[in-house]
Design a protein around this motif. Structure first.
Motif, PDB file in Angstrom:
ATOM      1  N   SER A 280       0.821  -1.203   0.000  1.00 45.01           N
ATOM      2  CA  SER A 280       0.000   0.000   0.000  1.00 45.01           C
ATOM      3  C   SER A 280       0.855   1.252   0.000  1.00 45.01           C
ATOM      4  O   SER A 280       1.933   1.295   0.605  1.00 45.01           O
ATOM      5  CB  SER A 280      -0.916   0.000   1.228  1.00 45.01           C
ATOM      6  N   VAL A 281       0.363   2.286  -0.701  1.00 43.71           N
ATOM      7  CA  VAL A 281       1.098   3.543  -0.834  1.00 43.71           C
ATOM      8  C   VAL A 281       0.133   4.710  -0.707  1.00 43.71           C
ATOM      9  O   VAL A 281      -0.952   4.702  -1.303  1.00 43.71           O
ATOM     10  CB  VAL A 281       1.829   3.641  -2.193  1.00 43.71           C
TER      11      VAL A 281
ATOM     12  N   GLN B 188       0.710   4.755 -12.098  1.00 41.92           N
ATOM     13  CA  GLN B 188       1.751   3.759 -12.331  1.00 41.92           C
ATOM     14  C   GLN B 188       1.751   2.704 -11.235  1.00 41.92           C
ATOM     15  O   GLN B 188       1.896   1.504 -11.501  1.00 41.92           O
ATOM     16  CB  GLN B 188       3.114   4.458 -12.418  1.00 41.92           C
ATOM     17  N   LEU B 189       1.587   3.134  -9.988  1.00 43.05           N
ATOM     18  CA  LEU B 189       1.565   2.181  -8.873  1.00 43.05           C
ATOM     19  C   LEU B 189       0.363   1.246  -8.970  1.00 43.05           C
ATOM     20  O   LEU B 189       0.475   0.052  -8.660  1.00 43.05           O
ATOM     21  CB  LEU B 189       1.539   2.942  -7.547  1.00 43.05           C
ATOM     22  N   LEU B 190      -0.780   1.769  -9.378  1.00 38.14           N
ATOM     23  CA  LEU B 190      -1.946   0.907  -9.579  1.00 38.14           C
ATOM     24  C   LEU B 190      -1.658  -0.155 -10.626  1.00 38.14           C
ATOM     25  O   LEU B 190      -2.053  -1.319 -10.480  1.00 38.14           O
ATOM     26  CB  LEU B 190      -3.153   1.752  -9.995  1.00 38.14           C
ATOM     27  N   SER B 191      -0.951   0.226 -11.682  1.00 37.81           N
ATOM     28  CA  SER B 191      -0.621  -0.742 -12.736  1.00 37.81           C
ATOM     29  C   SER B 191       0.365  -1.784 -12.247  1.00 37.81           C
ATOM     30  O   SER B 191       0.414  -2.892 -12.781  1.00 37.81           O
ATOM     31  CB  SER B 191      -0.066  -0.025 -13.968  1.00 37.81           C
ATOM     32  N   PHE B 192       1.160  -1.436 -11.222  1.00 45.26           N
ATOM     33  CA  PHE B 192       2.118  -2.383 -10.648  1.00 45.26           C
ATOM     34  C   PHE B 192       1.467  -3.324  -9.635  1.00 45.26           C
ATOM     35  O   PHE B 192       2.109  -4.251  -9.156  1.00 45.26           O
ATOM     36  CB  PHE B 192       3.261  -1.637  -9.953  1.00 45.26           C
ATOM     37  N   GLY B 193       0.203  -3.056  -9.267  1.00 41.87           N
ATOM     38  CA  GLY B 193      -0.481  -3.919  -8.317  1.00 41.87           C
ATOM     39  C   GLY B 193      -0.475  -3.421  -6.888  1.00 41.87           C
ATOM     40  O   GLY B 193      -0.703  -4.206  -5.957  1.00 41.87           O
ATOM     41  N   PHE B 194      -0.239  -2.120  -6.679  1.00 42.36           N
ATOM     42  CA  PHE B 194      -0.282  -1.553  -5.336  1.00 42.36           C
ATOM     43  C   PHE B 194      -1.685  -1.049  -5.016  1.00 42.36           C
ATOM     44  O   PHE B 194      -2.454  -0.690  -5.913  1.00 42.36           O
ATOM     45  CB  PHE B 194       0.698  -0.378  -5.210  1.00 42.36           C
TER      46      PHE B 194
ATOM     47  N   GLN C 197      -2.653   5.083   7.201  1.00 37.47           N
ATOM     48  CA  GLN C 197      -1.476   4.240   7.361  1.00 37.47           C
ATOM     49  C   GLN C 197      -1.244   3.401   6.109  1.00 37.47           C
ATOM     50  O   GLN C 197      -2.196   2.973   5.450  1.00 37.47           O
ATOM     51  CB  GLN C 197      -1.626   3.326   8.580  1.00 37.47           C
ATOM     52  N   ALA C 198       0.020   3.193   5.798  1.00 32.91           N
ATOM     53  CA  ALA C 198       0.373   2.396   4.620  1.00 32.91           C
ATOM     54  C   ALA C 198       1.805   1.923   4.748  1.00 32.91           C
ATOM     55  O   ALA C 198       2.503   2.217   5.731  1.00 32.91           O
ATOM     56  CB  ALA C 198       0.179   3.224   3.348  1.00 32.91           C
ATOM     57  N   ASP C 199       2.247   1.206   3.742  1.00 37.06           N
ATOM     58  CA  ASP C 199       3.631   0.732   3.721  1.00 37.06           C
ATOM     59  C   ASP C 199       4.601   1.844   3.360  1.00 37.06           C
ATOM     60  O   ASP C 199       5.690   1.940   3.904  1.00 37.06           O
ATOM     61  CB  ASP C 199       3.778  -0.403   2.696  1.00 37.06           C
TER      62      ASP C 199
ATOM     63  N   SER D 245      -2.362  -2.813   4.311  1.00 41.41           N
ATOM     64  CA  SER D 245      -3.214  -2.015   3.444  1.00 41.41           C
ATOM     65  C   SER D 245      -3.291  -0.593   3.951  1.00 41.41           C
ATOM     66  O   SER D 245      -3.011  -0.309   5.107  1.00 41.41           O
ATOM     67  CB  SER D 245      -4.626  -2.598   3.400  1.00 41.41           C
ATOM     68  N   VAL D 246      -3.714   0.301   3.068  1.00 42.71           N
ATOM     69  CA  VAL D 246      -4.014   1.656   3.489  1.00 42.71           C
ATOM     70  C   VAL D 246      -5.217   1.587   4.414  1.00 42.71           C
ATOM     71  O   VAL D 246      -6.189   0.904   4.128  1.00 42.71           O
ATOM     72  CB  VAL D 246      -4.350   2.536   2.278  1.00 42.71           C
ATOM     73  N   LYS D 247      -5.176   2.294   5.513  1.00 44.81           N
ATOM     74  CA  LYS D 247      -6.335   2.295   6.394  1.00 44.81           C
ATOM     75  C   LYS D 247      -6.492   3.670   7.001  1.00 44.81           C
ATOM     76  O   LYS D 247      -5.542   4.423   7.167  1.00 44.81           O
ATOM     77  CB  LYS D 247      -6.200   1.231   7.480  1.00 44.81           C
ATOM     78  N   THR D 248      -7.729   4.022   7.299  1.00 42.80           N
ATOM     79  CA  THR D 248      -7.996   5.333   7.878  1.00 42.80           C
ATOM     80  C   THR D 248      -8.694   5.178   9.213  1.00 42.80           C
ATOM     81  O   THR D 248      -9.252   4.137   9.511  1.00 42.80           O
ATOM     82  CB  THR D 248      -8.898   6.163   6.953  1.00 42.80           C
TER      83      THR D 248
END
Length: 754
Positions: free
Chosen positions: A161-162, A177-183, A395-397, A751-754
């Protein structure tokens, strides 16, 4: 770039020699078609054909920033060849250039490896794989907004996650681009609109509306420009900024050609002398000298532009120089003010029909953006990141920060821990200047259909940048729109000037030019005055190399910190293309690549920490599924306990058979022992990655376990596999969940979380 974006990368003058026809980016298709054919077939070409094709592909690769006979530093670090120099490297370069040209020939179509192999001998398959992977992961191919490219975005995020801070060109490029990479990606934007310093505003009323670019407006150099690629993918027409740019004196009279040419020559000679000075004394000595002081010294030394008319015209060129750099000449570094000139993109400078907001809108498609989220704190450590925006925590990686340099200078964001001193010093050294605009829509075009630009000379040197240049946008805005530029010291004063007063002054300039010719200048239907310096989310327009700074500072700003957790993008992180829209875009692709490399590196480290023996790996799974988070019939689920996000990924296990021993007994006779024959029947466990939301959906499926299994296969497309088939991403997920159950820290697969 924008913020308003450097409208021109031409340092000496924006009045360039070129034809007047509208520029059609699709012409590149015709050129390549005539040289290459629609589908290049290396297998069936003569030696002469191959040589010609290879040479042409090398020239196209050169225009894209690749050396003809060498590797990029990034390629060397990626290890694309086993040994530098020699035949392997030469062959790789030929294959790489061929792939680049294949995609550039049809940028609207996603290019797959098997298509490349149709035109390359099988013996080079390994080389194709390396070149393709490098070009894909570094954003040289298969980027953009075409339907074909969007169709390749994975439906499930498997790479982590980013958080992307900012939805300008850099942030949107990185996010796509990150979505295309699978993030898994979320974008946090402080404004209520996307685009940042690229802002196309609809102005007018009563059915008379036009598009006005209040921020970045000109695509500077169309050859190899990624924004030109986006325009081609969207079939958006480009209008070349035409050569004709008449200048007018303070009294409104047109400047004669002889005087114009004379002072332009003097201006360019002064720049040449300044360049010779820094070459003579060396960059170290020149680093403490401003470009402005050098130019003024040489003007006095050679006694040029001494009379009032000539000095006023020279001031116009100096204002244009301040516009190009968004900086005052006394602040620009003599040593490095033009350090990016060798990388300037060739070709015409162009307006995009309808404004650059059309590119922004296309890039926002299917990108999750949270508006009104002004970030005030970024926390990062070896476990991940936390971003605070308006009291809400995300929060994310990893996180990519794309805020303008002006925001970083103001220290509007608190970093915890604080950024390294090396980066803070670079932030302070680099300059961040200002360009403002007055956008006006009129009832009709009064300035002439044949003009794209015209300039006005000021009689006050301190106000030389005030309305010094006008953009005639009627060819691309859909209405009679004209934009006046305010550069240099005048741009700073403009911030605190009453807009009514500014409008009165700009109309006085226009009427001074056209009224003597019998042309009435009507009152505008609507006017907008920008104040980019007062905007807390930009704090200025774009970057420049200030006295005491150098191109190295752009590289320092681009460095990631926190062991590959916190990344930076934006025009001020681009040493090659600062102060340009395409520089911002390319920096987003660059950082997406760096995030991918960091994620893969952590996955590799996780994999090394997982025992290699399958029985031990199976033991980890058995231990985790002893306490599943959810159970539906024979289906068990485990998830990361740190998030309730329905899109967060977990692992599902389905069990077949019973786990027990089956024994047969036989009484062989009275008084004799009983013989017992036992065989072990073990359960079969199959696995699949699944989101929490999909697991919840399974509860709603009625019927047997078989019905649920059919639902998973047909409706979700889930594929079951044994523990050995989980792969790197699956094992990373397992390690992440195991780590999360043991501690409250974040991991590389969260994962991204809020």
């Amino acid at each position: 770039m924008g913020g308003t974006a450097a409208e021109s990368s031409c340092r000496r003058t924006t009045r360039r020699n070129a034809g007047r026809k509208n520029y059609d980016e699709n012409m590149i298709d015709e050129i390549m078609e005539s040289h290459l054919g629609s589908v290049p077939k290396k297998r069936n070409r003569t030696v002469a054909d191959l040589q010609k094709e290879t040479e042409l592909e090398a020239m196209i690769a050169l225009s894209l920033g690749f050396p003809i006979d060498a590797l990029l530093d990034e390629e060397i670090r990626a290890g694309v060849v086993s040994e530098l120099g020699g035949r392997e490297q030469n062959d790789y370069i030929v294959v790489r250039n061929h792939i680049l040209c294949m995609w550039r020939d049809n940028v609207g179509k996603y290019l797959h490896k098997n298509e490349i192999m149709e035109s390359v001998s099988n013996e080079y398959e390994g080389m194709v794989r390396k070149a393709y992977e490098f070009l894909l992961s570094n954003g040289y191919i298969n980027f953009g907004v075409s339907t074909s490219i969007k169709a390749e975005i994975p439906k499930e995020a498997t790479m982590g996650s980013v958080i992307v801070i900012g939805s300008g060109l850099a942030g949107l490029a990185a996010a796509r681009q990150l979505l295309s990479f699978g993030f898994k990606v979320v974008v946090l934007e402080g404004r209520k609109r996307p685009g940042g310093r690229v802002y196309t505003k609809k102005i007018g009323r009563r059915g008379r509306f036009g598009a006005a670019d209040l921020g970045g407006s000109i695509i500077t150099g169309i050859h190899a420009n990624p924004l030109g690629v986006l325009a081609r993918q969207l079939s958006l027409p480009l209008h070349k900024v035409r050569d004709k740019c008449p200048l007018y004196r303070p009294d409104g009279s047109p400047l004669d050609e002889e005087t114009d040419s004379k002072i332009e020559f003097i201006f360019n000679r002064l720049l040449d002398k300044a360049t010779q000075l820094r070459q003579t004394i060396g960059a170290e000595s020149a680093a403490g000298i401003s470009l402005g002081s050098a130019l003024e010294t040489f003007r006095q030394l050679y006694s040029v532009a001494l009379n009032v008319d000539e000095r006023q015209l020279l001031d116009w060129h100096l204002a244009n120089l301040e516009f190009s750099n968004a900086g005052l000449l006394p602040q620009l570094s003599l040593a490095f003010w033009d350090q990016d000139d060798p990388y300037e993109m060739g070709g015409d400078h162009c307006f995009l029909a309808g404004g650059n907001g059309r590119l922004i809108d296309a890039m926002c498609d299917n990108v999750p953006i949270f508006y009104g989220k002004t970030v005030d704190t970024i926390k990062y450590d070896s476990h991940g990141v936390e971003v605070i925006a308006g009291g809400q925590a995300f929060q994310a990686d990893m996180v990519i920060c794309t805020v303008p340099l002006g925001v970083l200078k103001r220290r509007s964001i608190t970093f915890s821990p604080e950024l390294p001193k090396r980066k803070l010093d670079a932030i302070d050294r680099l300059g961040f200047g200002l360009l403002n605009k007055v956008a006006m829509i009129f009832p009709h075009v009064f300035w002439g259909e044949e003009l794209d630009t015209f300039g006005c000379i000021n009689d006050d040197s301190s106000r030389r940048g005030e309305f010094y240049l006008f953009y005639c946008c009627h060819m691309v805005s859909g209405a009679p729109v004209i934009i006046a530029l305010v550069a240099g010291e005048a741009a700073i004063t403009f911030e605190s000037t009453d807009p009514t007063h500014s409008l009165h002054r700009v109309l006085s300039v226009l009427r001074g030019i056209y009224s003597p010719r019998g042309i009435e200048v009507p009152n505008p239907i609507q006017t907008i005055c920008t104040r980019w310096g007062s905007d807390p989310l930009s704090c200025g327009s774009y970057s420049h190399v200030r006295v005491g700074s150098s191109g190295d500072d752009y590289d320092i700003l681009a460095e990631n910190v926190g062991d590959g957790r916190l990344f930076f993008a934006g025009e001020a992180t681009s040493r090659q293309y600062p102060a340009t829209m395409h520089g911002a875009f390319l920096s987003g692709l660059r950082e997406a690549s760096h995030v991918l490399m960091a994620a893969r590196s952590r996955q590799t480290a996780v994999m090394k920490s997982i025992p290699r023996y399958s029985q031990l790996s199976e033991d980890i799974l058995v231990d985790l599924f002893k306490k599943p988070d959810r159970t539906v019939g024979k289906f068990s689920f485990i998830f990361d306990p740190r998030t309730d996000d329905p899109n967060s990924m977990g692992l599902m296990r389905i069990s077949f058979g019973e786990n027990h021993d089956v024994c047969d007994t036989k009484n062989v006779g009275e008084g004799e022992n009983v013989r017992i024959q036992c065989s072990s029947k073990l359960q079969l466990h199959l696995y699949a990655a699944i989101s929490k939301g999909k697991a919840d959906d399974l509860k709603l499926v009625s019927g047997s376990n078989e019905n649920k299994l059919i639902y998973l296969h047909k409706n979700i497309g889930l594929k079951l596999m044994g523990s050995r088939g989980l792969g790197a991403s699956g094992n990373c997920l397992v390690a992440s969940i195991a780590g999360a159950r043991k501690s409250s820290g974040r991991s590389s697969c969260s994962s991204v979380k809020t």
